[in-house]
Scaffold this motif. Structure first.
Motif, PDB file in Angstrom:
ATOM      1  N   LEU A 299      -4.342   0.926 -13.468  1.00 14.94           N
ATOM      2  CA  LEU A 299      -3.134   0.839 -12.729  1.00 14.94           C
ATOM      3  C   LEU A 299      -3.412  -0.665 -12.148  1.00 14.94           C
ATOM      4  O   LEU A 299      -4.431  -0.850 -12.258  1.00 14.94           O
ATOM      5  CB  LEU A 299      -3.212   2.469 -11.950  1.00 14.94           C
ATOM      6  N   ALA A 300      -2.587  -1.308 -11.850  1.00 11.79           N
ATOM      7  CA  ALA A 300      -2.242  -2.109 -10.570  1.00 11.79           C
ATOM      8  C   ALA A 300      -2.677  -1.505  -9.653  1.00 11.79           C
ATOM      9  O   ALA A 300      -0.550  -0.832  -9.846  1.00 11.79           O
ATOM     10  CB  ALA A 300      -0.909  -2.688 -11.542  1.00 11.79           C
ATOM     11  N   PRO A 301      -2.381  -0.648  -8.803  1.00 15.85           N
ATOM     12  CA  PRO A 301      -2.101  -0.508  -7.236  1.00 15.85           C
ATOM     13  C   PRO A 301      -1.338  -1.708  -6.022  1.00 15.85           C
ATOM     14  O   PRO A 301      -2.394  -2.894  -6.547  1.00 15.85           O
ATOM     15  CB  PRO A 301      -3.605   0.232  -6.847  1.00 15.85           C
ATOM     16  N   ILE A 302      -0.287  -1.627  -5.277  1.00 16.58           N
ATOM     17  CA  ILE A 302      -0.471  -2.783  -4.473  1.00 16.58           C
ATOM     18  C   ILE A 302      -0.283  -1.746  -3.140  1.00 16.58           C
ATOM     19  O   ILE A 302       0.253  -1.106  -3.436  1.00 16.58           O
ATOM     20  CB  ILE A 302       1.218  -3.127  -4.779  1.00 16.58           C
ATOM     21  N   ALA A 303      -0.862  -2.533  -1.768  1.00 16.07           N
ATOM     22  CA  ALA A 303      -0.874  -0.853  -0.688  1.00 16.07           C
ATOM     23  C   ALA A 303      -0.745  -2.197   0.212  1.00 16.07           C
ATOM     24  O   ALA A 303      -0.143  -3.645   0.478  1.00 16.07           O
ATOM     25  CB  ALA A 303      -2.469  -0.837  -0.421  1.00 16.07           C
ATOM     26  N   ARG A 304       0.124  -1.601   1.184  1.00 18.98           N
ATOM     27  CA  ARG A 304       0.898  -1.810   2.592  1.00 18.98           C
ATOM     28  C   ARG A 304       1.273  -1.057   3.592  1.00 18.98           C
ATOM     29  O   ARG A 304       1.285  -0.161   3.230  1.00 18.98           O
ATOM     30  CB  ARG A 304       2.214  -3.322   2.032  1.00 18.98           C
ATOM     31  N   TYR A 305       1.606  -1.161   4.288  1.00 18.82           N
ATOM     32  CA  TYR A 305       1.778  -0.967   5.451  1.00 18.82           C
ATOM     33  C   TYR A 305       3.285  -0.969   5.527  1.00 18.82           C
ATOM     34  O   TYR A 305       3.628  -1.633   5.564  1.00 18.82           O
ATOM     35  CB  TYR A 305       1.031  -1.365   7.131  1.00 18.82           C
ATOM     36  N   VAL A 306       3.921   0.084   6.242  1.00 10.78           N
ATOM     37  CA  VAL A 306       5.071  -0.242   6.462  1.00 10.78           C
ATOM     38  C   VAL A 306       5.946   0.429   7.913  1.00 10.78           C
ATOM     39  O   VAL A 306       5.438   2.134   7.896  1.00 10.78           O
ATOM     40  CB  VAL A 306       6.679   0.320   5.043  1.00 10.78           C
ATOM     41  N   SER A 307       6.757  -0.207   8.443  1.00 18.19           N
ATOM     42  CA  SER A 307       7.491   0.555   8.990  1.00 18.19           C
ATOM     43  C   SER A 307       8.719   0.459   8.792  1.00 18.19           C
ATOM     44  O   SER A 307       9.444  -0.821   9.688  1.00 18.19           O
ATOM     45  CB  SER A 307       7.062  -0.267  10.628  1.00 18.19           C
ATOM     46  N   ALA A 308       9.590   1.282   9.001  1.00 17.13           N
ATOM     47  CA  ALA A 308      10.888   1.410   9.174  1.00 17.13           C
ATOM     48  C   ALA A 308      11.864   1.589  10.467  1.00 17.13           C
ATOM     49  O   ALA A 308      11.380   2.569  10.995  1.00 17.13           O
ATOM     50  CB  ALA A 308      11.327   2.484   7.640  1.00 17.13           C
ATOM     51  N   VAL A 309      12.596   0.928  10.492  1.00 18.97           N
ATOM     52  CA  VAL A 309      13.419   2.047  11.533  1.00 18.97           C
ATOM     53  C   VAL A 309      13.714   3.416  11.889  1.00 18.97           C
ATOM     54  O   VAL A 309      14.134   3.824  10.850  1.00 18.97           O
ATOM     55  CB  VAL A 309      14.731   0.351  12.023  1.00 18.97           C
ATOM     56  N   GLY A 310      13.037   3.577  13.207  1.00 21.30           N
ATOM     57  CA  GLY A 310      13.688   4.968  13.321  1.00 21.30           C
ATOM     58  C   GLY A 310      12.838   5.877  12.696  1.00 21.30           C
ATOM     59  O   GLY A 310      12.662   7.175  12.678  1.00 21.30           O
TER      60      GLY A 310
END
Length: 497
Positions: free
Chosen positions: A343-354
């Motif tokens: 696998l090629a994994p990619i992480a991020r931290y997301v903060s959607a409105v609401g």
């Protein structure tokens, strides 16, 4: 070597002294030079300029210009800028101070600005690269990146013979003159209580493109620990994503001998792509799994808890590395027993409105099997597209940012010239016939003026993006979303209503 006289005895001497003074002032303002070290730095630079006639000639040519032009003129000199740069320990101390007072992301931004200021990040050259959006992708033509069609040749290009470094990304490269890394500066990063370090890529493919490297020279791997490490970094630096190649030859990673990740401050096209279908995760009810509507075979896991992300990702990884499907050419192991799937994994931290902030891990399924028909890789760019891209498709391109070879600047320019003039396809561009025919057809369908340069360029770029999408389809291990859905359902994931 010309012995310094201690006084200005020629116009050339005056020019050199003027340039040195400008550089010392720049170092004081931008590179952490202590004002008390001005004379010491002047004398170090004087020694350099006296020993190198080409530098001296460059100084004479620059002397009549202002300080900014002088600095721009010597930013490409690794030796001069390396001399002006602060010691790595000083960089680390300053970085730590910024981090303590202004936070992690501000510290990273400070480091990036420093690396631009000392010439380690070649920002001026990066800005000259061609870059445009096309077919839902970002396409760049990187004139600084060598084209490696043969991965053995790429490995030879990564040689660090004659140095302390075991490979090109080892920490021992910091300040290495033989590889033009006198200006390289790194900072410490801790992942899972283990020492890693961060450096910014000199020819970054995207905004604040950095590399996170294990301080220990140990082979690349993708396992449950990898997921934890990626989440550790984005937890510390929430404005960055971090990912890694699949740790297999022929599918992108050029330095497989040393564990490392890539990331930075840009949202990639795949991360913006919508979900094709969403699944609930049995036994992990706070996680959601998505099949991404993307040409490559890609999944996305979201949860507010990192432990849930890791649990779901590890279940997928374990299933994928053991998966066989002869009908699709998928074999978990090659004839010699070596692993072919990862696998090629990619992480991020997301903060959607609401919505509350959450972790996100994207997983691109990769396989490096070969066949008689595709000796460079079954899930590799197909030969009809080699005129555009023959190199393996790595992490960044699989995410939708294509880095194409610099030769295309001239080749596409010549293609446009022929189209605008109404002439035949030039003989030396015979390999571009597929693109030539497609652009002709597109111009005819649209009714655009085939002799208008802007219309032709737009059509060429649109077709270039479409070819890159087809290449992403080539690397897809499942030729349809439905095939990937069947794999997901075998693991017990249930379609959400």
């Amino acid at each position: 070597m010309r012995e310094p006289t201690g006084y200005v005895d020629s116009e050339d001497d005056a020019a050199v002294f003027h340039v040195i003074d400008a550089l010392v002032e720049y170092a004081r303002e931008r590179l952490l030079l202590d004002a008390r070290d001005r004379d010491w730095m002047r004398n170090r630079l004087l020694e350099l300029f006296d020993a190198d006639e080409s530098l001296r000639a460059q100084a004479v040519a620059l002397a009549g210009q202002g300080g900014e032009a002088i600095v721009d003129g010597v930013l490409a000199s690794d030796e001069v800028m390396g001399t002006l740069s602060a010691a790595p320990s000083h960089i680390q101390d300053e970085y730590d101070d910024v981090r303590a007072t202004a936070g992690n992301m501000e510290a990273m931004r400070w480091l990036y600005d420093y690396c631009v200021a000392n010439g380690s990040v070649k920002l001026a050259q990066l800005r000259r690269n061609v870059r445009f959006d096309s077919a839902g992708l970002v396409v760049t033509i990187n004139t600084a990146k060598p084209e490696f069609k043969d991965m053995r040749k790429a490995a030879r290009g990564n040689s660090v013979d004659g140095s302390f470094a075991q490979c090109t990304i080892c920490h021992e490269n910091e300040g290495l003159a033989a590889r033009g890394k006198r200006t390289l500066r790194t900072v410490e990063v801790e992942l899972d209580a283990r020492p890693w370090f961060w450096q910014f890529s000199p020819y970054g493919y995207f905004r604040q493109h950095g590399i996170c490297v294990n301080r220990e020279h140990t082979p690349m791997r993708v396992d449950s620990q990898t997921f934890g490490n990626l989440l550790d970094l984005v937890n510390q630096f929430p404005d960055y994503f971090l990912g890694c190649n699949a740790a297999l030859p022929r599918i992108g990673g050029s330095v497989l001998a040393h564990d490392h990740y890539q990331g930075g401050g840009e949202i990639m096209p795949m991360q913006r792509a919508a979900a094709w279908k969403t699944f609930a995760c049995p036994e992990v009810d706070d996680a959601v799994l998505e099949i991404i509507d993307w040409p490559a075979s890609a999944l996305r896991v979201r949860s507010r808890r990192r432990e849930s992300i890791m649990q779901v990702c590890e279940r997928i990884r374990e299933a994928w590395v053991a998966y066989d499907d002869p009908a699709l050419g998928i074999a978990a192991r090659g004839p010699d027993g070596s692993a072919q799937s990862s696998l090629a994994p990619i992480a991020r931290y997301v903060s959607a409105v609401g919505e509350p902030p959450a972790y996100e891990m994207s997983l691109i399924l990769r396989n490096n099997a070969v066949s008689d028909q595709y000796p460079l890789g079954v899930f590799h760019a197909h030969p009809e597209y080699f005129f555009i891209k023959q190199e393996p498709i790595g992490l960044i391109e699989a995410m939708g940012l294509f880095v194409l070879p610099g030769r295309l600047v001239g080749q596409l320019g010549a293609l446009e010239d022929a189209l605008v003039s109404g002439s035949e396809l030039p003989a030396d561009l015979a390999g571009f016939e597929l693109m030539w025919d497609a652009v002709h057809a597109a111009l005819e369908r649209s009714g655009a003026d085939a002799h208008d340069r802007n219309a032709v360029r737009a059509a060429v770029r649109e077709e270039l993006g479409e070819i890159c999408r087809r290449i992403l389809g080539n690397i897809a291990v499942f030729p349809s979303h439905e095939g990937l859905e069947r794999f997901v359902e075998r693991l017990g994931f249930v379609v959400q209503a």
